[in-house]
Design a protein around this motif. Structure first.
Motif, PDB file in Angstrom:
ATOM      1  N   ASN A 105      13.008  -2.379  -5.808  1.00 23.90           N
ATOM      2  CA  ASN A 105      14.442  -2.382  -6.089  1.00 23.90           C
ATOM      3  C   ASN A 105      15.206  -3.264  -5.099  1.00 23.90           C
ATOM      4  OD1 ASN A 105      17.301  -0.856  -5.473  1.00 23.90           O
ATOM      5  ND2 ASN A 105      16.796  -0.934  -7.657  1.00 23.90           N
ATOM      6  N   GLU A 152      18.604   8.345  -3.246  1.00 22.19           N
ATOM      7  CA  GLU A 152      18.482   7.118  -4.038  1.00 22.19           C
ATOM      8  C   GLU A 152      17.016   6.812  -4.367  1.00 22.19           C
ATOM      9  OE1 GLU A 152      20.404   5.319  -5.632  1.00 22.19           O
ATOM     10  OE2 GLU A 152      19.543   3.314  -5.802  1.00 22.19           O
ATOM     11  N   ARG A 155      15.687   9.241  -6.867  1.00 20.97           N
ATOM     12  CA  ARG A 155      16.244   8.962  -8.191  1.00 20.97           C
ATOM     13  C   ARG A 155      15.518   7.761  -8.833  1.00 20.97           C
ATOM     14  NH1 ARG A 155      19.624   6.497 -10.692  1.00 20.97           N
ATOM     15  NH2 ARG A 155      20.100   5.076  -8.988  1.00 20.97           N
TER      16      ARG A 155
HETATM   17  C1  LIG Z   1      18.195  -1.120  -8.015  1.00 23.81           C
HETATM   18  O1  LIG Z   1      18.715   0.152  -8.304  1.00 23.81           O
HETATM   19  C2  LIG Z   1      20.068   0.150  -8.700  1.00 23.81           C
HETATM   20  C3  LIG Z   1      20.546   1.579  -8.824  1.00 23.81           C
HETATM   21  O2  LIG Z   1      19.769   2.284  -9.751  1.00 23.81           O
HETATM   22  C4  LIG Z   1      20.196  -0.631  -9.994  1.00 23.81           C
HETATM   23  O3  LIG Z   1      21.536  -0.670 -10.429  1.00 23.81           O
HETATM   24  C5  LIG Z   1      19.673  -2.038  -9.788  1.00 23.81           C
HETATM   25  O4  LIG Z   1      19.673  -2.735 -11.002  1.00 23.81           O
HETATM   26  C6  LIG Z   1      18.259  -2.018  -9.230  1.00 23.81           C
HETATM   27  N1  LIG Z   1      17.865  -3.381  -8.893  1.00 23.81           N
HETATM   28  C7  LIG Z   1      16.674  -3.871  -9.222  1.00 23.81           C
HETATM   29  C8  LIG Z   1      16.411  -5.289  -8.810  1.00 23.81           C
HETATM   30  O5  LIG Z   1      15.840  -3.243  -9.826  1.00 23.81           O
END
Ligand SMILES: *[C@@H]1O[C@H](CO)[C@@H](O)[C@H](O)[C@H]1NC(C)=O
Length: 213
Positions: A105, A152, A155
């Motif tokens: 993420n 976070e 989740r």
């Molecule tokens: C990371 O997590 C956030 C919150 O759930 C989300 O909005 C975002 O798109 C994610 N980014 C990636 C690169 O996966």
């Protein structure tokens, strides 16, 4: 009238054909989507990641789209505003899965994320390998650590579980592998033995040199 219409239409449609063919380079076939569902302390996942997925990704990333999901044979249930996870290889695996999910993420660069994940799978100590692998591969570890120690991170991992549980054919093995969103037992076996061949065979464009190497 009909003949005249045809004769005025024909050159136009031919011109369109020529134009669209010229506008599209011959090599622009769709990349092959490789979806992998795995868990950080599973020996078969480890072998697949370090011996197949990562080397093949390094050679064929131009014709591949990755879909990495680090959940595996786990389950979770809500607890307050967060989730509690139960993993096949215990709590350390859950933390490792969450660390990889957080890194995915937070890391903008897929190549950096893949190098980090490969290092973690090679060390085979799940989250314990995090700091060292982050340093080795240029991942900023502080935000990743903060993520997996927070709601976070829980989740984000829960979301991976939701996605995995929605698979058309339910996962009964890890690593679980889909090519272009399709699962078959034969393909799962083939991908674990020779992912390069599976990806190259699925690619409809001109094969890169790494396919014949
Ligand atoms: C990371 O997590 C956030 C919150 O759930 C989300 O909005 C975002 O798109 C994610 N980014 C990636 C690169 O996966």
């Amino acid at each position: 009238m009909a003949t005249r219409n045809l004769s005025t239409l024909l050159p136009k449609s031919l011109l369109l054909l020529v134009f669209s063919a010229a506008a599209r380079p011959t090599a622009a076939a769709d990349p092959v989507k490789v979806s992998v569902y795995y868990e950080t302390l599973c020996p078969d996942s480890r072998n697949f990641f370090t011996e197949q997925l990562y080397p093949v990704y390094q050679d064929l990333k131009d014709i591949m789209t990755l879909d990495i999901n680090t959940y595996g044979k786990a389950t979770d249930f809500p607890s307050g505003d967060s989730y509690v996870f139960v993993c096949q290889h215990g709590h350390a695996e859950c933390v490792g899965n969450m660390m990889i999910t957080c890194a995915k993420n937070l890391t903008q660069d897929e190549e950096v994320f893949m190098a980090f994940s490969n290092c973690v799978m090679a060390e085979f100590t799940a989250a314990a390998a995090g700091p060292q692998c982050a340093e080795q591969t240029g991942v900023n570890f502080a935000p990743v650590e903060e993520c997996y120690n927070s709601v976070e991170g829980h989740r984000l991992l829960h979301e991976v579980g939701v996605k995995q549980n929605a698979l058309e054919i339910a996962l009964y093995w890890v690593p679980w592998i889909l090519i272009d969103d399709v699962f078959t037992d034969a393909q799962l076996e083939a991908a674990q033995l020779d992912l390069r061949k599976v990806v190259c065979d699925a690619y409809t464009g001109e094969r890169p040199a790494a396919c014949t190497a």
